[in-house]
Write a protein that holds these residues in place. Structure first.
Motif, PDB file in Angstrom:
ATOM      1  N   ALA A  35       6.186  -2.621  15.010  1.00 58.99           N
ATOM      2  CA  ALA A  35       5.038  -2.205  14.205  1.00 58.99           C
ATOM      3  C   ALA A  35       5.438  -1.093  13.237  1.00 58.99           C
ATOM      4  CB  ALA A  35       3.908  -1.739  15.115  1.00 58.99           C
ATOM      5  N   MET A  36       6.216  -0.133  13.716  1.00 62.44           N
ATOM      6  CA  MET A  36       6.612   0.980  12.851  1.00 62.44           C
ATOM      7  C   MET A  36       7.601   0.512  11.782  1.00 62.44           C
ATOM      8  SD  MET A  36       5.633   4.041  12.483  1.00 62.44           S
ATOM      9  CE  MET A  36       4.956   4.530  14.068  1.00 62.44           C
ATOM     10  N   LEU A  37       8.443  -0.453  12.102  1.00 60.89           N
ATOM     11  CA  LEU A  37       9.367  -0.987  11.106  1.00 60.89           C
ATOM     12  C   LEU A  37       8.598  -1.706  10.003  1.00 60.89           C
ATOM     13  CD1 LEU A  37      12.244  -1.451  10.161  1.00 60.89           C
ATOM     14  CD2 LEU A  37      12.344  -3.475  11.631  1.00 60.89           C
ATOM     15  N   CYS A  38       7.578  -2.467  10.382  1.00 62.67           N
ATOM     16  CA  CYS A  38       6.753  -3.151   9.373  1.00 62.67           C
ATOM     17  C   CYS A  38       6.062  -2.135   8.474  1.00 62.67           C
ATOM     18  CB  CYS A  38       5.714  -4.033  10.053  1.00 62.67           C
ATOM     19  SG  CYS A  38       6.392  -5.516  10.828  1.00 62.67           S
ATOM     20  N   TRP A  39       5.572  -1.059   9.085  1.00 64.75           N
ATOM     21  CA  TRP A  39       4.913  -0.010   8.307  1.00 64.75           C
ATOM     22  C   TRP A  39       5.905   0.646   7.349  1.00 64.75           C
ATOM     23  CZ3 TRP A  39       5.972   5.243   8.125  1.00 64.75           C
ATOM     24  CH2 TRP A  39       5.051   6.024   7.424  1.00 64.75           C
ATOM     25  N   SER A  40       7.132   0.886   7.821  1.00 61.41           N
ATOM     26  CA  SER A  40       8.150   1.521   6.991  1.00 61.41           C
ATOM     27  C   SER A  40       8.556   0.612   5.832  1.00 61.41           C
ATOM     28  CB  SER A  40       9.374   1.874   7.846  1.00 61.41           C
ATOM     29  OG  SER A  40      10.319   2.616   7.106  1.00 61.41           O
ATOM     30  N   LEU A  41       8.637  -0.704   6.102  1.00 54.77           N
ATOM     31  CA  LEU A  41       8.944  -1.664   5.034  1.00 54.77           C
ATOM     32  C   LEU A  41       7.833  -1.675   3.979  1.00 54.77           C
ATOM     33  CD1 LEU A  41      10.309  -4.632   7.172  1.00 54.77           C
ATOM     34  CD2 LEU A  41      11.596  -3.404   5.410  1.00 54.77           C
ATOM     35  N   TRP A  42       6.602  -1.643   4.438  1.00 56.74           N
ATOM     36  CA  TRP A  42       5.462  -1.642   3.506  1.00 56.74           C
ATOM     37  C   TRP A  42       5.457  -0.363   2.673  1.00 56.74           C
ATOM     38  CZ3 TRP A  42       2.225  -4.666   1.194  1.00 56.74           C
ATOM     39  CH2 TRP A  42       1.048  -4.159   0.640  1.00 56.74           C
ATOM     40  N   ARG A  58       8.207  -0.604   0.142  1.00 50.97           N
ATOM     41  CA  ARG A  58       7.835  -1.536  -0.924  1.00 50.97           C
ATOM     42  C   ARG A  58       6.901  -0.860  -1.919  1.00 50.97           C
ATOM     43  NH1 ARG A  58       2.696  -3.418  -2.830  1.00 50.97           N
ATOM     44  NH2 ARG A  58       2.996  -5.450  -3.835  1.00 50.97           N
ATOM     45  N   ASN A  59       5.902  -0.117  -1.425  1.00 48.58           N
ATOM     46  CA  ASN A  59       4.968   0.587  -2.303  1.00 48.58           C
ATOM     47  C   ASN A  59       5.681   1.655  -3.133  1.00 48.58           C
ATOM     48  OD1 ASN A  59       2.832  -0.924  -1.422  1.00 48.58           O
ATOM     49  ND2 ASN A  59       2.100   0.593   0.057  1.00 48.58           N
ATOM     50  N   ASN A  60       6.644   2.329  -2.510  1.00 46.29           N
ATOM     51  CA  ASN A  60       7.387   3.364  -3.229  1.00 46.29           C
ATOM     52  C   ASN A  60       8.198   2.762  -4.369  1.00 46.29           C
ATOM     53  OD1 ASN A  60       7.963   6.131  -3.459  1.00 46.29           O
ATOM     54  ND2 ASN A  60       9.919   5.885  -2.394  1.00 46.29           N
ATOM     55  N   LEU A  61       8.708   1.541  -4.145  1.00 43.01           N
ATOM     56  CA  LEU A  61       9.470   0.856  -5.186  1.00 43.01           C
ATOM     57  C   LEU A  61       8.552   0.378  -6.313  1.00 43.01           C
ATOM     58  CD1 LEU A  61      12.139  -0.355  -6.215  1.00 43.01           C
ATOM     59  CD2 LEU A  61      11.648  -2.382  -4.832  1.00 43.01           C
ATOM     60  N   VAL A  62       7.406  -0.181  -5.947  1.00 40.49           N
ATOM     61  CA  VAL A  62       6.482  -0.725  -6.945  1.00 40.49           C
ATOM     62  C   VAL A  62       5.839   0.373  -7.782  1.00 40.49           C
ATOM     63  CG1 VAL A  62       4.302  -1.967  -7.249  1.00 40.49           C
ATOM     64  CG2 VAL A  62       6.004  -2.822  -5.634  1.00 40.49           C
ATOM     65  N   TRP A  63       5.366   1.425  -7.123  1.00 38.63           N
ATOM     66  CA  TRP A  63       4.588   2.437  -7.825  1.00 38.63           C
ATOM     67  C   TRP A  63       5.414   3.602  -8.337  1.00 38.63           C
ATOM     68  CZ3 TRP A  63       0.347   0.246  -9.049  1.00 38.63           C
ATOM     69  CH2 TRP A  63      -0.274  -0.658  -8.187  1.00 38.63           C
ATOM     70  N   ASN A  64       6.539   3.908  -7.697  1.00 38.85           N
ATOM     71  CA  ASN A  64       7.344   5.059  -8.109  1.00 38.85           C
ATOM     72  C   ASN A  64       8.739   4.686  -8.587  1.00 38.85           C
ATOM     73  OD1 ASN A  64       5.229   6.845  -7.305  1.00 38.85           O
ATOM     74  ND2 ASN A  64       5.930   6.680  -5.177  1.00 38.85           N
ATOM     75  N   GLN A  65       9.073   3.381  -8.541  1.00 35.88           N
ATOM     76  CA  GLN A  65      10.388   2.895  -8.941  1.00 35.88           C
ATOM     77  C   GLN A  65      11.513   3.585  -8.168  1.00 35.88           C
ATOM     78  OE1 GLN A  65       8.030   3.738 -11.700  1.00 35.88           O
ATOM     79  NE2 GLN A  65       7.399   1.671 -11.110  1.00 35.88           N
ATOM     80  N   LYS A  66      11.255   3.861  -6.904  1.00 31.28           N
ATOM     81  CA  LYS A  66      12.251   4.500  -6.048  1.00 31.28           C
ATOM     82  C   LYS A  66      12.533   3.580  -4.862  1.00 31.28           C
ATOM     83  CE  LYS A  66      10.936   9.272  -7.200  1.00 31.28           C
ATOM     84  NZ  LYS A  66      10.437  10.553  -6.663  1.00 31.28           N
ATOM     85  N   GLY A  67      13.736   3.035  -4.839  1.00 29.66           N
ATOM     86  CA  GLY A  67      14.088   2.115  -3.773  1.00 29.66           C
ATOM     87  C   GLY A  67      14.784   2.806  -2.619  1.00 29.66           C
ATOM     88  N   LEU A  68      14.789   2.179  -1.446  1.00 23.66           N
ATOM     89  CA  LEU A  68      15.452   2.701  -0.264  1.00 23.66           C
ATOM     90  C   LEU A  68      16.471   1.701   0.245  1.00 23.66           C
ATOM     91  CD1 LEU A  68      12.439   4.137   1.802  1.00 23.66           C
ATOM     92  CD2 LEU A  68      14.106   5.440   0.489  1.00 23.66           C
ATOM     93  N   GLU A  69      17.554   2.211   0.787  1.00 17.30           N
ATOM     94  CA  GLU A  69      18.521   1.356   1.457  1.00 17.30           C
ATOM     95  C   GLU A  69      17.909   0.859   2.770  1.00 17.30           C
ATOM     96  OE1 GLU A  69      21.428   0.446   0.315  1.00 17.30           O
ATOM     97  OE2 GLU A  69      21.367   1.694  -1.496  1.00 17.30           O
ATOM     98  N   ALA A  70      18.412  -0.276   3.248  1.00 17.58           N
ATOM     99  CA  ALA A  70      17.887  -0.827   4.504  1.00 17.58           C
ATOM    100  C   ALA A  70      18.037   0.173   5.651  1.00 17.58           C
ATOM    101  CB  ALA A  70      18.614  -2.128   4.838  1.00 17.58           C
ATOM    102  N   SER A  71      19.161   0.894   5.672  1.00 20.10           N
ATOM    103  CA  SER A  71      19.386   1.880   6.739  1.00 20.10           C
ATOM    104  C   SER A  71      18.360   3.004   6.685  1.00 20.10           C
ATOM    105  CB  SER A  71      20.800   2.465   6.631  1.00 20.10           C
ATOM    106  OG  SER A  71      20.984   3.099   5.369  1.00 20.10           O
ATOM    107  N   GLU A  72      17.933   3.381   5.468  1.00 20.64           N
ATOM    108  CA  GLU A  72      16.942   4.444   5.322  1.00 20.64           C
ATOM    109  C   GLU A  72      15.580   3.984   5.828  1.00 20.64           C
ATOM    110  OE1 GLU A  72      17.635   7.278   1.729  1.00 20.64           O
ATOM    111  OE2 GLU A  72      18.052   5.254   1.006  1.00 20.64           O
ATOM    112  N   VAL A  73      15.252   2.709   5.612  1.00 19.40           N
ATOM    113  CA  VAL A  73      13.991   2.163   6.106  1.00 19.40           C
ATOM    114  C   VAL A  73      13.972   2.209   7.632  1.00 19.40           C
ATOM    115  CG1 VAL A  73      12.554   0.093   6.270  1.00 19.40           C
ATOM    116  CG2 VAL A  73      13.625   0.700   4.095  1.00 19.40           C
ATOM    117  N   VAL A  74      15.090   1.838   8.245  1.00 19.07           N
ATOM    118  CA  VAL A  74      15.181   1.833   9.705  1.00 19.07           C
ATOM    119  C   VAL A  74      15.084   3.247  10.255  1.00 19.07           C
ATOM    120  CG1 VAL A  74      16.668   1.319  11.675  1.00 19.07           C
ATOM    121  CG2 VAL A  74      16.521  -0.298   9.771  1.00 19.07           C
TER     122      VAL A  74
END
Length: 249
Positions: free
Chosen positions: A29-36, A39-55
């Protein structure tokens, strides 16, 4: 259709939740929340995260939630110790100074403040400094920045025994963990670790405390809402005196 007979991710998740243990359901559940959130940070702020950072973000958020549920939290899994989680401010041991750190963000004025308060083993204030900076940053980064400031002050001081306290669990976990984060927050954490390494000849510790044990720093951070560097005195604000005295009661 997937090999397990499910036709969609949602269906697979529902079926999996029926069989997974509680710990695994919480992590998913927390991983899904972190992915969401990523995703919002990328769409609205143009700031992407590495997969390791999401985890890592998901893991830290889960541990932070567990810490709030005192009866559920596993100290070992959260990189925590039995000394973490104090609910009241306590004077440090003899010949030790305690530095409490906190930060506050002010979205309406596009500013954020950070504060640290140094007290000795008699509860006396040795220094209280608060900064307000123009710009936008995440609360975790603002907290990490102030821990870095406290460590920098420690380098300049002559104190040999220093205890740093913050109510930001994410910062403490990141400093104790081995994960490398390629983000501004990660850079700040790396700088904090480097400063602690440089102070290896002294006794320096960083601990997590609850907000109730960090009231003085919290008060000053919220009171500093305009860009300035301010050195506080005990007589500067009656509210400052009140929170100081409450810590000693």
């Amino acid at each position: 259709m997937n090999q397990d007979g499910t036709s969609s991710f949602a269906e697979w998740m529902v079926e999996s939740f029926d069989t997974w243990p509680v710990q695994k359901r919480q992590e998913a559940a927390m991983l899904c929340w972190s992915l969401w959130k990523g995703r919002n940070n990328l769409v609205w702020n143009q700031k992407g995260l590495e997969a390791s950072e999401v985890v890592v973000s998901a893991r830290m958020a889960l541990n932070k939630w567990k810490k709030a549920q005192d009866n559920m939290f596993d100290n070992f899994l959260g990189l925590m110790t039995m000394e973490d989680g104090s609910e009241r401010w306590m004077v440090p041991d003899q010949n030790t100074v305690k530095i409490n750190c906190d930060a506050a963000t002010f979205e309406d004025s596009n500013c954020y403040s950070s504060t640290f308060v140094v007290r000795n083993d008699r509860g006396e204030v040795l220094k209280a400094r608060s900064k307000c900076r123009v710009g936008s940053t995440g609360p975790d980064s603002a907290e990490a920045m102030e821990v870095r400031e406290a460590l920098s002050w420690t380098q300049e001081s002559k104190h040999q025994n220093i205890m740093i306290e913050t109510d930001c669990l994410v910062v403490v976990q990141a400093m104790r963990g081995s994960d490398l984060l390629s983000s501004y927050f990660g850079v700040l954490v790396k700088e904090c670790k480097s400063l602690i390494h440089d102070l290896s000849s002294r006794s320096v510790s960083v601990r997590f405390v609850k907000r109730s044990a960090n009231k003085v720093a919290d008060f000053l951070a919220k009171a500093t809402y305009s860009p300035s560097n301010r050195i506080w005195r005990v007589s500067d604000h009656p509210g400052f005196i009140n929170v100081l005295m409450n810590d000693l009661i």
